[in-house]
Motif scaffolding. Structure first.
Motif, PDB file in Angstrom:
ATOM      1  N   LYS C 233      -5.175 -36.763 -17.449  1.00 49.88           N
ATOM      2  CA  LYS C 233      -4.042 -36.503 -16.461  1.00 49.88           C
ATOM      3  C   LYS C 233      -2.949 -35.699 -15.708  1.00 49.88           C
ATOM      4  N   GLU C 234      -3.694 -34.573 -15.301  1.00 52.35           N
ATOM      5  CA  GLU C 234      -2.992 -33.638 -14.937  1.00 52.35           C
ATOM      6  C   GLU C 234      -3.956 -33.900 -13.281  1.00 52.35           C
ATOM      7  N   LEU C 235      -4.690 -33.875 -13.195  1.00 44.99           N
ATOM      8  CA  LEU C 235      -6.181 -34.531 -12.387  1.00 44.99           C
ATOM      9  C   LEU C 235      -5.436 -35.170 -11.346  1.00 44.99           C
ATOM     10  N   ARG C 240      -2.491 -37.460  -6.499  1.00 47.73           N
ATOM     11  CA  ARG C 240      -1.534 -38.084  -5.805  1.00 47.73           C
ATOM     12  C   ARG C 240      -1.127 -37.099  -4.837  1.00 47.73           C
ATOM     13  N   THR C 241      -0.830 -35.369  -5.495  1.00 51.00           N
ATOM     14  CA  THR C 241       0.088 -35.052  -4.607  1.00 51.00           C
ATOM     15  C   THR C 241      -0.430 -33.829  -3.241  1.00 51.00           C
ATOM     16  N   ALA C 242      -1.858 -33.625  -3.613  1.00 50.22           N
ATOM     17  CA  ALA C 242      -3.345 -33.936  -2.619  1.00 50.22           C
ATOM     18  C   ALA C 242      -2.821 -35.000  -1.440  1.00 50.22           C
ATOM     19  N   THR C 259       2.009 -23.224  -4.688  1.00 43.75           N
ATOM     20  CA  THR C 259       1.980 -23.994  -5.923  1.00 43.75           C
ATOM     21  C   THR C 259       1.908 -23.484  -7.024  1.00 43.75           C
ATOM     22  N   GLY C 260       2.191 -22.426  -7.364  1.00 42.03           N
ATOM     23  CA  GLY C 260       2.302 -22.561  -8.809  1.00 42.03           C
ATOM     24  C   GLY C 260       1.073 -22.505  -9.982  1.00 42.03           C
ATOM     25  N   THR C 261       1.948 -22.164 -11.423  1.00 38.01           N
ATOM     26  CA  THR C 261       1.247 -22.777 -12.010  1.00 38.01           C
ATOM     27  C   THR C 261       0.652 -23.538 -13.313  1.00 38.01           C
ATOM     28  N   LEU C 266      -2.174 -25.591 -10.341  1.00 37.10           N
ATOM     29  CA  LEU C 266      -3.933 -25.418 -10.342  1.00 37.10           C
ATOM     30  C   LEU C 266      -4.678 -25.955 -10.024  1.00 37.10           C
ATOM     31  N   ALA C 267      -4.801 -26.953  -9.899  1.00 33.71           N
ATOM     32  CA  ALA C 267      -6.011 -28.684  -9.302  1.00 33.71           C
ATOM     33  C   ALA C 267      -5.276 -28.861  -7.766  1.00 33.71           C
ATOM     34  N   VAL C 268      -4.165 -29.193  -7.531  1.00 31.54           N
ATOM     35  CA  VAL C 268      -3.663 -29.611  -6.579  1.00 31.54           C
ATOM     36  C   VAL C 268      -4.127 -28.414  -5.523  1.00 31.54           C
TER      37      VAL C 268
END
Lengths: 296, 87, 492
Positions: C233-235, C240-242, C259-261, C266-268
């Protein structure tokens, strides 16, 4: 047109966190598993959970498939009694060996449909072939029922049955894949390839998907949402193929308008296989349903 | 539905709920512990009561430990627990 | 008519040189914590400040408060840059009467529950990192004593955060305090006779140096996930964000980002890295809390500069020490809205998270769905306001809690500064940003309306019971400019 089945995503039937929104990954089919991923002690709870999910969760029109336990186990009949009522699109039968396996299950499904005011025949079926005997009977299985929309290879059990194991090149599966694919094509139903279990090996997965696409498979059973994008990417037609397909369709429409019997494009005659291929390219490219796409 | 024994279904992982069903010879009692009790405690209680009514279950103690399960999960876990208790 | 300059007056006033005894020179500023606290005479109404560079591993705030409490001190204001789980038990100092007022960015866990229940009579003032710097520099908040935890100091207070046995990295938040506080106390477990070089805290800003046995737990500076997520889900959200960042043509030579934590963020960064390599693009700077993942991009030559107000893991600490263009910045330079050169104004894109976001794109990062304080304002509203494009990422629903809803319980960041919301159920663009909407449509990025997302979420979780609030205001949320954007009510 036949439904796209590039990705059939497994979700263990007893995992509410996954079941509640598995649709966000947008596989072509979602397969809720009551069989191998569920321990004997939890067969009942998975059954209730999948049934409630099918009744209450909006899967946004994605095909729902439930892999039930075989009728030779003490769970198979109870699975059907509970699940058919919840009206998934498809019931998937594991370890199919003969056409009788299908007809036996079909009779039960029909009875439950009748008892619950569900139009008889509404529930489709899918058969997984996971043994040498099943592979040899592939065609008779594939043609055993009108409900059957596809057959799939389950390679883990199959290679054990063959007394070998899976290799990266998949040479041990060549016969089974060819047999199942040809049976499916002859019966005009979907052919789905087996899972690839090493999630971390993206390169190996890519190679295998390219391989089965070239063989002619419609898609693959997958065990992790991370594999979806890769399959869809590999199955996506190249811009040139799309362009050509659009030209073919335009040529047909033009010919229809002009009531012309002979259809040609750039001086070449367009025959039925070319049209079929063009339609398939556009379907894979998602051209037909572009308008309705809401991005979920 | 006649309940014969104590039974449990579900887990305590996120988005799940663990439900214990204990048949006893007195008025029913439902105890709910939930991560979202303030927001959804009443609705969980209503859901459980309606399933008990549907299945004609009375004189039972139900203990619920909810980890943010959606209604379909609560419903499935309760039905599983009742199914097991009725065995 | 001016008097003529009287040289005799000057001699009388200044005194004449009588000689010097080198041995009587003041030796250094090292004193015990107890000595310092007695000497500073911290009393009623005073304000003392702390900083959260050690995050959950902070030991200093408690050391100081414990000594003050034993002395029977009452009614002080604590003014930490943020509070973490290390400060969970501070309710006891409220009950003893030591703490009567708190100004902070974050407040969570048990202390959050204590405050939300109404334990403190004066509302907590919640400021963003930029807002805190502004309040200090403008004189709105006066700090009597700043206690600064450092990893290495010399005997006169030249200090940094990245050497020694307990390194925490950037001292960005305390760098504002040390210039404006009445008294500055540097505290460390490594104090050397030799001068600390390089130093982030210069000794001329320091009044006392205190040695303690252990200044902080370095392992606990880690914030959120530091390993790349495998959570699908995070990926999904990250990818999508990237894709959106790419579609908006942000990834150009010399672009800038924060990009924060957390798993998705991190995946972004990882997906952006792939695109930067593919397009042969180098970013000018990455800003904010810095992680090892950002450091890797820097070391690979994909990001020229790292501007670091706080380190989120030990890789970042190590890099701050060793990489010359990994640069420590203070909170004012980071985000003070009255400083036109503040670096958030130079951000092309920021990716932020949210506890809640609503139809107006207003974001809550301060209170949970039960109305209880459990978050931090941080740099959220600062970076949202400063950046050209602000993207908020969040799952639509967490457990049974809707993240996207009709109305947030508390506003920290106004929706007018939030441009895009990316969720696992779809992406929404703020209608104010017609330019973004048009560009994303052109690039065939699927978009849904925020209203659709609100409805989807409500359909999944069903409408919750309303929170029962008391009359008391337990928190005042300041926007970065010092105006009040929301009030946090007591929860019964």
């Amino acid at each position: 047109m036949e439904k796209l089945r590039r990705t059939m995503l497994y979700v263990p039937g007893n995992n509410p966190a996954m079941i509640k929104d598995i649709y966000i990954y947008q596989p072509d089919s979602i397969m809720f598993d009551l069989e191998d991923s569920i321990s004997l002690a939890e067969k009942d709870s998975a059954r209730f959970l999948v049934s409630e999910a099918l009744t209450n969760v909006d899967y946004l029109g994605i095909e729902t498939v439930v892999r039930v336990n075989g009728l030779d186990t003490e769970f198979g009949l109870a699975d059907l009694e509970c699940i058919v009522k919840a009206q998934p699109d498809v019931i998937r039968l594991p370890k199919t060996e003969t056409s009788e396996d299908i007809s036996e299950m079909e009779a039960i499904i029909a009875r439950i449909e009748l008892e619950n005011n569900i139009p008889v025949g509404k529930t489709k079926m899918f058969a997984a072939i996971e043994s040498a005997k099943g592979v040899l009977n592939a065609y008779s299985i594939a043609t055993s029922s009108k409900r059957l929309v596809g057959i799939a290879l389950g390679a883990e059990d199959y290679v054990t049955n063959l007394r070998t194991n899976r290799s990266p090149e998949g040479i041990e599966l060549l016969f089974a894949r060819g047999q199942i694919l040809n049976a499916a094509r002859a019966a005009n139903i979907s052919a789905i390839d087996t899972i690839y279990s090493d999630i971390e090996n993206e390169e190996g997965f890519r190679r295998e998907v390219e391989h089965i696409k070239q063989l002619g498979f419609d898609g693959k059973s997958i065990i992790n949402p991370r594999q979806i994008d890769i399959v869809h990417e590999i199955y996506a037609p190249k811009p040139k193929e799309i362009e050509y397909a659009l030209q073919v369709i335009a040529a047909i429409q033009q010919a229809e308008k002009e009531n012309s019997g002979v259809i040609s494009l750039n001086g070449k005659m367009i025959d039925k296989p070319i049209v079929e291929r063009a339609e398939r390219v556009l379907q894979l490219a998602g051209i037909n349903d572009m308008e309705q796409s809401d991005g979920r | 539905m006649k309940l014969n024994k104590r039974a449990i279904a579900g887990t305590m992982t996120s988005s799940d709920v663990m439900i214990e069903v204990i048949p006893w010879g007195k008025t029913s009692e439902i105890n709910i512990k939930s991560d979202v009790e303030k927001q959804y405690g009443d609705q969980i209680l209503d859901l459980i009561n309606s399933i008990l009514r549907e299945n004609d279950v009375d004189n039972v103690c139900i203990n619920v430990v909810d980890k943010g399960a959606l209604d379909f999960t609560i419903s499935a876990r309760l039905k599983t627990a009742l199914f097991r208790a009725a065995k | 008519m001016e008097d003529r300059y009287d040289i005799n007056e000057l001699l009388k006033e200044k005194g004449t040189f009588t000689g010097i005894d080198k041995s009587k020179r003041k030796k250094n500023k090292v004193r015990s914590l107890k000595y310092v606290i007695d000497a500073l005479d911290i009393k009623d109404g005073m304000t003392i400040s702390f900083h959260h560079h050690f995050r959950n591993g902070d030991l200093l705030a408690d050391m100081v408060l414990e000594l003050l409490d034993k002395k029977g001190t009452k009614n002080i204001t604590i003014f930490p840059s943020s509070l973490t789980t290390a400060h969970d038990h501070f309710g006891q100092y409220i009950q003893s009467g030591l703490i009567s007022r708190i100004c902070t960015s974050g407040i969570r866990d048990r202390l959050g529950e204590d405050i939300s229940s109404g334990m403190l009579d004066t509302p907590v003032i919640i400021r963003s990192h930029g807002g805190r710097a502004r309040a200090i520099e403008s004189g709105e908040e006066k700090i009597d004593v700043a206690f600064i935890a450092v990893a290495h100091s010399d005997v006169n207070g030249n200090a940094n955060g990245f050497e020694g046995v307990s390194p925490c990295g950037s001292l960005g938040y305390s760098m504002v305090d040390m210039k404006h506080a009445d008294k500055v106390v540097v505290v460390s477990d490594l104090i050397t006779e030799e001068i600390t070089i390089p130093f982030s805290v210069p000794s001329y800003n320091v009044d006392y140096v205190v040695k303690v046995e252990k200044i902080g737990i370095k392992e606990k500076i880690m914030s959120g996930a530091t390993r790349l997520t495998t959570n699908p889900k995070e990926l999904l959200i990250a990818k999508r964000t990237a894709d959106i960042i790419e579609a908006l043509e942000i990834i150009k030579e010399n672009f800038t980002f924060q990009t924060g934590t957390g798993g998705s963020s991190l995946a972004v960064t990882r997906f952006m890295r792939d695109k930067m390599i593919e397009k042969k693009i180098v970013a000018d700077f990455a800003l904010g809390g810095i992680t090892g993942h950002i450091v890797r991009l820097h070391e690979e030559g994909l990001v020229r500069k790292l501007l670091d107000v706080q380190c989120f893991d030990l890789d970042a600490v190590f890099s701050l020490k060793n990489n010359i263009r990994h640069f420590e910045i203070d909170a004012s330079f980071y985000a003070n809205p009255e400083n036109p050169g503040c670096v958030v104004n130079k951000l092309d894109v920021v990716v932020l998270s949210a506890l809640e976001i609503d139809r107006n794109f207003d974001v809550n990062v301060m209170t949970g769905s039960d109305g209880i304080l459990r978050g931090a304002s941080g740099g959220h509203c600062d970076t949202a306001a400063g950046s050209k494009i602000c993207i908020v990422t969040s799952p639509l629903v967490r457990g049974r809690i809707a993240t996207v809803k009709d109305k947030v319980l508390n506003i920290v960041t106004p929706g007018s500064t939030v441009d895009i919301l990316v969720t696992d159920h779809g992406t929404a663009v703020n209608p104010l940003r017609k330019d973004i909407m048009a560009l994303l449509k052109e690039k065939k990025i699927p978009i849904v309306s925020i209203d659709t997302l609100v409805e989807m979420a409500e359909k999944i979780v069903k409408k919750p019971n309303p929170i029962v609030y008391g009359d008391k205001v337990v928190g005042v949320i300041e926007y970065r400019d010092g105006s009040i954007i929301d009030l946090v009510k007591q929860v019964i």
